[in-house]
Design an enzyme around this catalytic site. Structure first.
Site, short mmCIF file in Angstrom:
data_model
loop_
_atom_site.label_atom_id
_atom_site.label_comp_id
_atom_site.label_asym_id
_atom_site.label_seq_id
_atom_site.Cartn_x
_atom_site.Cartn_y
_atom_site.Cartn_z
N ASP A 99 41.71 14.90 -32.63
CA ASP A 99 40.50 14.70 -33.51
C ASP A 99 41.01 14.58 -34.69
O ASP A 99 41.82 15.59 -35.32
CB ASP A 99 39.50 15.89 -33.44
CG ASP A 99 38.09 15.54 -33.51
OD1 ASP A 99 37.85 14.73 -34.34
OD2 ASP A 99 37.32 15.74 -32.66
N ASP A 201 36.51 11.47 -36.99
CA ASP A 201 35.33 12.35 -37.40
C ASP A 201 34.60 11.72 -38.40
O ASP A 201 35.22 11.26 -39.32
CB ASP A 201 35.58 13.94 -37.44
CG ASP A 201 34.87 14.50 -37.90
OD1 ASP A 201 34.07 14.96 -36.71
OD2 ASP A 201 34.54 14.89 -38.93
N GLU A 264 33.80 7.94 -34.39
CA GLU A 264 32.41 8.82 -34.50
C GLU A 264 31.60 8.21 -35.62
O GLU A 264 31.63 8.42 -36.88
CB GLU A 264 32.38 10.22 -34.83
CG GLU A 264 31.13 10.85 -34.59
CD GLU A 264 30.89 12.22 -35.36
OE1 GLU A 264 30.03 13.03 -34.91
OE2 GLU A 264 31.82 12.32 -36.36
N HIS A 326 30.00 17.90 -28.67
CA HIS A 326 29.60 19.28 -28.84
C HIS A 326 28.65 19.43 -29.86
O HIS A 326 28.31 20.63 -30.77
CB HIS A 326 31.14 19.95 -29.32
CG HIS A 326 31.52 19.11 -30.44
ND1 HIS A 326 31.96 17.70 -30.41
CD2 HIS A 326 31.56 19.14 -31.75
CE1 HIS A 326 32.30 17.26 -31.55
NE2 HIS A 326 31.96 17.91 -32.34
N ASP A 327 28.16 18.40 -30.46
CA ASP A 327 27.04 18.29 -31.47
C ASP A 327 25.60 18.17 -31.05
O ASP A 327 24.36 18.25 -31.75
CB ASP A 327 27.17 17.21 -32.42
CG ASP A 327 28.59 17.43 -33.20
OD1 ASP A 327 29.06 18.51 -33.33
OD2 ASP A 327 29.17 16.27 -33.70
C1 NOJ Z 1 31.31 15.64 -36.77
C2 NOJ Z 1 31.77 16.56 -35.59
O1 NOJ Z 1 31.51 16.22 -34.54
C3 NOJ Z 1 31.00 17.87 -36.08
O2 NOJ Z 1 31.11 18.96 -34.92
C4 NOJ Z 1 31.32 18.41 -37.40
O3 NOJ Z 1 30.61 19.77 -37.57
C5 NOJ Z 1 31.35 17.36 -38.38
N1 NOJ Z 1 31.74 16.10 -37.93
C6 NOJ Z 1 32.12 17.44 -39.64
O4 NOJ Z 1 33.26 17.51 -39.54
#
Ligand code: NOJ
Length: 534
Positions: A99, A201, A264, A326-327
């Site tokens: 990542d 990310d 992402e 995970h979000d």
């Molecule tokens: C996206 C990530 O998936 C998330 O978990 C993170 O809090 C934010 N970007 C900031 O890096």
């Protein structure tokens, strides 16, 4: 289409390292734990693993706040452990993605420590510093994704720095060529070590309007709408300058054979597609979050999402589908509450693994793990300040029926509470011929052995039954029909436009197979079937 590249035919499995397997016995997962469980990943039948961040970090955002891009946090292990994991993965035919977090560092990264020293620091311009408004307040009204203003005033100079996420995650200045060069060096460092690519990310917010205009209040959320995948922050979402960075990162990556860039990008489809690059010289896989941000798990929504995505893809661009991460809340919970029935996770997996394009699975979703129950005193996610905690989807992998579900030793408190799926742990599901785990394995095996599922075209059928999503995948002489019943009624489906007779290869309950009449295909409530046509 001739046999394609690994990231086109393969399946990506996201591991959240804190939660996969704890070898050191401190209640937090680590690299040695992942290595010890690699055979599980291989037996599952995926092709690549993506690890959420494992770099040194104060863990204000559990690793997405990086204090050193080229090391390993001691909680996860050492650089040697990572090298060993890469070798162990490669020896089993698995690829490994890291990542990369280019939008921000930790406030404890030496770059920021130096930057905050004073206005004349050589690294001042590596971050986004602005003067206070005349009333002393923050430079503008931008909100942080984690709640509160996106600006933090710094005592040393009285200036504010921008942090779109946590105040311990200052945003880097992507207009500064030194910043770009530094991040590209980071990429080379890991690619040189044999890593197979990166998930990038927060890739949709790297550039900010240099005038820092106040933004209009966001339009109110629609019912059930998630606050992602919208275009609400034109001053820092998907700015035109990004396209140059996309090309530069691709050039860095292309200097190494067979690597991949996954982005992402929570953006509307038309904007998302630009990240492939006009000549496909951009990202290999700009993440498609359509299934993650979908409001209802009913047939009409699924059909609409598939049609819209397929129609938006530029010629030659390779599709991809994400089911969870995970979000977001766990898919077993999302799909079940939003219309796909009590075993919604099963139907969702059959969809994911039979659509056209590279699937990304999230650890433990294959077990049907629902959202964890996190008591208020165990909440650790910084985003909980907004009223929504992501801890629910980050609970430890339930390996067996022993203490702490085999994630960490007895007597150790795992970093998040253990949640166990209704069908039980891995150990239990491995022994059950019809478990969710067995279904995921069966679907992955089917996909591996079917050129139509891996590489074929997709044609959505227009069934008379409004609760059904049906589509046909074709490659050469092979035709595969997928029919998914998103309703709670028994149905009889006429899919004879796809062929006459077929053989059932897999059903969501894994309880029937053999020849079928495609003109009178029966589907039980919330049942999905995969049929190869004779
Ligand atoms: C996206 C990530 O998936 C998330 O978990 C993170 O809090 C934010 N970007 C900031 O890096």
């Amino acid at each position: 289409m001739s046999e394609a590249l690994w990231w086109q035919t393969g399946v990506i499995y996201q591991i959240y390292p804190r939660s996969f397997a704890d070898a050191s016995g401190d209640g937090v997962g680590d690299l040695a734990g992942i290595e010890a469980r690699l055979d599980y990943v291989v037996q599952l039948g995926v092709d690549a693993i993506w690890l959420s961040p494992i770099f040194p970090s104060p863990m204000a955002d559990f690793g997405y706040d990086i204090a050193d891009y080229v090391g390993i946090d001691p909680v996860f292990g050492t650089l040697d452990d990572l090298d060993r994991l890469v070798a162990a993965a490669h020896s089993r035919g698995l690829k490994l993605l890291l990542d990369l977090v280019p939008n921000h560092t930790s406030d404890e990264h030496p770059w920021f420590v130096e930057s905050r020293r004073g206005r004349d620091s050589p690294r001042r311009d590596w971050y986004l510093w602005r003067d206070a408004r005349s009333d002393g307040g923050p430079p503008n009204n931008w909100p942080s994704f984690f709640g509160g203003p996106a600006w933090e005033q710094d005592a040393a100079t009285g200036q504010y720095y921008l942090h779109l996420f946590h105040r311990k995650q200052p945003d880097l200045n992507w207009r500064n060529p030194e910043v770009r060069a530094a991040i590209y060096d980071v990429m080379r460092f890991w690619l040189d070590r044999g890593v197979d690519g990166f998930r990038l990310d927060a890739y949709w917010v790297l550039f900010k309007d240099p005038d820092y205009p106040d933004e209009a209040p966001p339009r109110p959320l629609g019912e059930g709408e998630l606050p992602v995948g919208r275009y609400d922050h034109p001053a820092y979402e998907d700015r035109a300058e990004m396209q140059e960075v996309v090309r530069e990162m691709r050039a860095v990556t292309d200097a190494f054979a067979d690597r991949v860039l996954v982005g992402e990008l929570y953006l509307p489809l038309a904007r998302l597609m630009t990240y492939y690059g006009e000549q496909l010289e951009g990202l290999h896989l700009p993440f498609n979050f359509s299934l993650v941000t979908m409001r209802r798990w009913d047939a009409a929504s699924v059909r609409a999402v598939v049609e819209a995505y397929e129609a938006a893809l530029p010629p030659g661009a390779w599709p991809n589908w994400v089911l969870g991460n995970h979000d977001m809340p766990r898919v077993a919970t999302r799909a079940a509450v939003a219309g796909a029935g009590p075993a919604g996770g099963r139907l969702a997996h059959m969809l994911l693994l039979t659509l056209r394009g590279t699937p990304t699975c999230f650890y433990a979703d294959e077990l049907g793990l629902p959202n964890g129950d996190i008591p208020p005193d165990r909440v650790v996610d910084p985003q909980a300040a907004t009223g929504r905690t992501r801890d629910v989807s980050r609970t430890p992998m339930p390996w067996d029926d022993g203490p702490n579900a085999g994630f960490c030793p007895a007597g150790v408190e795992p970093w998040l509470p253990i949640a166990v799926p209704p069908e039980g742990s891995v150990a239990r599901q491995v022994g059950e011929a019809r478990s969710s785990l067995a279904l995921t394995r069966a679907l992955l095996a089917l996909r591996r052995n079917s050129v139509a599922l891996r590489l074929g075209t997709i044609e959505l059928l227009d069934p008379a039954e409004p609760d059904v999503v049906a589509y046909v995948r074709r490659a050469g002489a092979e035709t595969t029909l997928i029919a998914l019943n998103f309703g709670g009624r028994d149905l009889r489906l006429d899919a004879s436009s796809a062929g006459d007779r077929g053989t059932v290869r897999c059903t969501t309950a894994l309880d029937r197979d053999g020849p079928v009449d495609v003109a009178a295909l029966t589907l039980r409530p919330y049942e999905g079937v995969v049929v190869t046509l004779d």
